[in-house]
Design a protein around this motif. Sequence first.
Motif, PDB file in Angstrom:
ATOM      1  N   ALA A  35       9.340   5.986  -2.305  1.00 48.22           N
ATOM      2  CA  ALA A  35       8.455   6.501  -1.252  1.00 48.22           C
ATOM      3  C   ALA A  35       7.317   7.312  -1.864  1.00 48.22           C
ATOM      4  O   ALA A  35       6.156   7.201  -1.446  1.00 48.22           O
ATOM      5  N   ALA A  36       7.646   8.133  -2.861  1.00 49.76           N
ATOM      6  CA  ALA A  36       6.622   8.974  -3.478  1.00 49.76           C
ATOM      7  C   ALA A  36       5.573   8.124  -4.199  1.00 49.76           C
ATOM      8  O   ALA A  36       4.373   8.408  -4.135  1.00 49.76           O
ATOM      9  N   GLN A  37       6.029   7.057  -4.861  1.00 47.46           N
ATOM     10  CA  GLN A  37       5.079   6.160  -5.552  1.00 47.46           C
ATOM     11  C   GLN A  37       4.283   5.292  -4.588  1.00 47.46           C
ATOM     12  O   GLN A  37       3.314   4.650  -4.981  1.00 47.46           O
ATOM     13  N   GLY A  38       4.761   5.173  -3.366  1.00 48.27           N
ATOM     14  CA  GLY A  38       4.106   4.278  -2.412  1.00 48.27           C
ATOM     15  C   GLY A  38       4.559   2.834  -2.536  1.00 48.27           C
ATOM     16  O   GLY A  38       4.013   1.955  -1.872  1.00 48.27           O
ATOM     17  N   SER A  39       5.577   2.569  -3.358  1.00 54.39           N
ATOM     18  CA  SER A  39       6.030   1.179  -3.452  1.00 54.39           C
ATOM     19  C   SER A  39       6.876   0.803  -2.229  1.00 54.39           C
ATOM     20  O   SER A  39       7.101  -0.380  -1.968  1.00 54.39           O
ATOM     21  N   ILE A  40       7.328   1.795  -1.487  1.00 56.30           N
ATOM     22  CA  ILE A  40       7.838   1.536  -0.133  1.00 56.30           C
ATOM     23  C   ILE A  40       7.021   2.380   0.838  1.00 56.30           C
ATOM     24  O   ILE A  40       6.890   3.600   0.654  1.00 56.30           O
ATOM     25  N   GLY A  99      12.949  -5.566   3.488  1.00 56.99           N
ATOM     26  CA  GLY A  99      11.900  -6.484   3.041  1.00 56.99           C
ATOM     27  C   GLY A  99      11.123  -5.928   1.856  1.00 56.99           C
ATOM     28  O   GLY A  99      10.836  -6.652   0.889  1.00 56.99           O
ATOM     29  N   GLN A 100      10.818  -4.638   1.914  1.00 53.83           N
ATOM     30  CA  GLN A 100      10.047  -4.044   0.823  1.00 53.83           C
ATOM     31  C   GLN A 100      10.885  -3.938  -0.457  1.00 53.83           C
ATOM     32  O   GLN A 100      10.376  -4.149  -1.560  1.00 53.83           O
ATOM     33  N   LEU A 101      12.165  -3.628  -0.313  1.00 54.48           N
ATOM     34  CA  LEU A 101      13.040  -3.599  -1.496  1.00 54.48           C
ATOM     35  C   LEU A 101      13.165  -4.996  -2.111  1.00 54.48           C
ATOM     36  O   LEU A 101      13.168  -5.152  -3.335  1.00 54.48           O
ATOM     37  N   ALA A 102      13.270  -6.008  -1.242  1.00 61.79           N
ATOM     38  CA  ALA A 102      13.403  -7.376  -1.750  1.00 61.79           C
ATOM     39  C   ALA A 102      12.132  -7.801  -2.484  1.00 61.79           C
ATOM     40  O   ALA A 102      12.193  -8.473  -3.516  1.00 61.79           O
ATOM     41  N   LYS A 103      10.975  -7.393  -1.963  1.00 65.30           N
ATOM     42  CA  LYS A 103       9.720  -7.683  -2.670  1.00 65.30           C
ATOM     43  C   LYS A 103       9.738  -7.035  -4.047  1.00 65.30           C
ATOM     44  O   LYS A 103       9.315  -7.639  -5.027  1.00 65.30           O
TER      45      LYS A 103
END
Lengths: 338, 338
Positions: free
Chosen positions: A295-300, A163-167
Amino acid sequence: MAATESRQITLSESPSGKLLTSNFSLETGPMPVPGDGELLIRVLYISIDAANRAWMQGRTYRDQVLPGTKMAGGALGEVIVSNSPDFAPGDIVEADMGWCDHVALPASQVQKRKQRGPLTHLQSILGITGKTAYFGLLQIGNPHAGETVVVSAAAGAVGSVVGQLAKSRGARVVGIAGSDKKCAWLTDDLGFDAAINYNTEPVMKALKCDAPDGVDVFFDNVGGDIFEGVLFRMNTHGRIVCCGAVSQYDTDTPTHGPRGVPGLIVTKRLKVEGFIVTDFHDQFAKAEAELAGFAAQGSIKVAEDIVEGLENAPQALVGLLSGENFGKRLVHVADPQS
Amino acid sequence: MAATESRQITLSESPSGKLLTSNFSLETGPMPVPGDGELLIRVLYISIDAANRAWMQGRTYRDQVLPGTKMAGGALGEVIVSNSPDFAPGDIVEADMGWCDHVALPASQVQKRKQRGPLTHLQSILGITGKTAYFGLLQIGNPHAGETVVVSAAAGAVGSVVGQLAKSRGARVVGIAGSDKKCAWLTDDLGFDAAINYNTEPVMKALKCDAPDGVDVFFDNVGGDIFEGVLFRMNTHGRIVCCGAVSQYDTDTPTHGPRGVPGLIVTKRLKVEGFIVTDFHDQFAKAEAELAGFAAQGSIKVAEDIVEGLENAPQALVGLLSGENFGKRLVHVADPQS
């Protein structure tokens, strides 16, 4: 002082119907001794996955786990003794170590892992489940900005990443999960556009409202009635990524398939494709680097659900099959000592 | 003297369960008069297809055929009067003319056809069914030499071409059909390696013997239990071409889907893809040239099953749904007069 005993969990009997903790037994034996070319490994974290249950039903993409044998399972470990020139004590490694606290394995069955971020990330976002989400969504589903992506078992280890990748691709994302608490977590914490509790609303009907333009990509971990409900809402030329069928694992009697197969596949010209993450093995390094960056950026947001103690692995799996986990479930067995 | 009346067949009532000839009525009315930009067409051959029945069930890739309206159907005709600069009397054309002997249609809904070989070839090997076999097998299934191809409804218009095209690719070809007579025709006349009569042997079991190396490509026209039987024999990374679901058309109550969906799609990493031949419209000319070549050389035997007389179109469709045709069924309405 080094331990002289090791513990393992055996699948003592095949489950009859739903899996029970009483199907397992905890056994203690001598510490394994690594032979030529083998490693002695301290198990750190065991991955708990719905597929573990499917392995008890028969041959899948791996041999069946038979009663009377150690329960199989992917794990992260630390090399204690190496009889291989390719490994050294202290190396962090991954293998099918099974449910145990120490194991001796041929070096050829073991992969070295490079730590990026917290150790547990090697089994969640950078592990099999994170990579499963990555390859299944991006290479098979391949959603474009503005398309609608639906993911089942959305609060699980794979679904939460899908879901987060699709966003991040600019898609509208609808998750399907089994409780209001999970649905709230998906929308409020993980940024899904909508979430459907399949225990309280019929999926097909709910999608009318939550996916008003139809469904372009369906990433399915579940099969059964949920597969059928989404199938009827697919758009022409939609893609269905078949990642798992967890609704059919914890039973002796898998049900019939979804209505509309293959009729709707024809009329809507759907592409329905199954995959196993290991088919993408040659692209693992690139995927891990990219996922570690997200993960490091917090985008996931990396969701982990850690159960303490080898002895609790049976309950961890039984609970996962009833849907109690949020994100990636691991059993913590030991910490690295070097 | 030119005819002053024309005949058409109306779907007088929706079938309840199996289609009956009594669901249709033959009506006579005045000869249609073509308006501006329209053509008056003499209908020559009407294509009879299993999909005709599916059109009565609801919207598919086209609008539903509603009771009280002329039965729809693709046909080949000859232009009698042209009010369009793009057509001339005597042109051989194709359109959804419906079940009738004369029709007036806007030129924009009509395609000119170039005759290659016998006129009927334009509706069999060079028609929708031949091209369906061509694109579905070669572009979606894409069998390689030495692979095993299974085709259902193998003695039908599409299946009989699929099997012969697959043989020309060097594949082992197994047909599934509904009678011993059809099976003998497939192996003895069309060169299939084996054929299974699904009415006398369970498909899954028969494939153990007839497809001993498993199935790489399954071209399915049928759905239902046959789909399920073949699914269980698919090889890893196999392809299933979903072309139709004729087992589900002639009924009010389509059954549940095949067991093993989506579980086996995952574990075997199958690709299951639906298509409609018109999606390949821009490649029709190339396909027709190639298919005409195969027919002229005799490397594909063109099987046609021609029923005489418009009034027999209902029986032709009812009979096709019960599996009586060998190859492409057409209704012969008239011969060209120019």
